[in-house]
Design an enzyme around this catalytic site. Sequence first.
Site, short mmCIF file in Angstrom:
data_model
loop_
_atom_site.label_atom_id
_atom_site.label_comp_id
_atom_site.label_asym_id
_atom_site.label_seq_id
_atom_site.Cartn_x
_atom_site.Cartn_y
_atom_site.Cartn_z
N SER A 25 6.64 -6.46 2.54
CA SER A 25 7.53 -8.08 2.28
C SER A 25 5.84 -8.45 1.66
CB SER A 25 7.79 -9.04 2.78
OG SER A 25 8.02 -10.22 2.20
N TYR B 165 6.94 -14.60 10.95
CA TYR B 165 7.55 -13.45 9.91
C TYR B 165 6.68 -13.01 8.88
CZ TYR B 165 10.47 -10.99 5.84
OH TYR B 165 10.24 -10.22 5.02
#
Length: 253
Positions: A148, A161
């Site tokens: 990501s 995250y």
Amino acid sequence: MSYESLSGRTAVVTGAASGIGEAAALRLAAEGARVALLARRADRLDALVDKIRADGGQALAVVADVTDDASVTAARDRIHEVFGAADLVVNNAGVMVPGPVEEGRLEEWRRMLDTNVTGVLRIIRTFTADLVAAAARGGTADLVDVSSVSAHLTFPGYTVYGATKAAVTHLSRSLRTEFGPRDVRVTNIEPGLTDTELKTSVRDPELSGQLEGMFAEIGALSAAEVADVIAYAASRPRHVNLRQIMVLPTRQA
């Protein structure tokens, strides 16, 4: 764009029940790859297999949990039984449960670490022999890890995250020192704002509102657009490794 070199390859896609995983499975199957779909939701996998087969593709639904050793091993054995060894692994399964660190949501942190980091490693461990053997035979072998943009950019509330995705990015970079000399390619895909089910896991009202604002202001990539990048990277000549690709909506800084 057509990626004919994917025809005849055997792909494993984790997190295939929705989002980028589902889109990647559809795209790879459309290009002629045999695709094994791994996820926990059997009904979603079965529906996706039906769709792929209706379009003339080959697909196998394998219910598996990347956080469970026995489940992943059984999945590999089932894939070998039906399709044989894999030469393309899309390591996509992941969860995103953001929240302020000060709230100390340990179970949510553990869930992200177990899926996004240990789950990725578990898939790598399980399919490394397949990839190394495929390359040794002179074929193309690919490990595609979906990370990501959060591996590089910081967002309040997404600290843990982001840390899990940074781990995936660094893992991919380091793996090239082990896999590259054996002709196994490692590609790290880092999507920016993408319209998938991940956004539904944001339960903090403030964070949810911020995310909705980003979608409205920036616009998002579709899962199919990220899947196209995955297919493109895996379709290059075997001596060409697109090692790291950050793909963002044009308006995302």
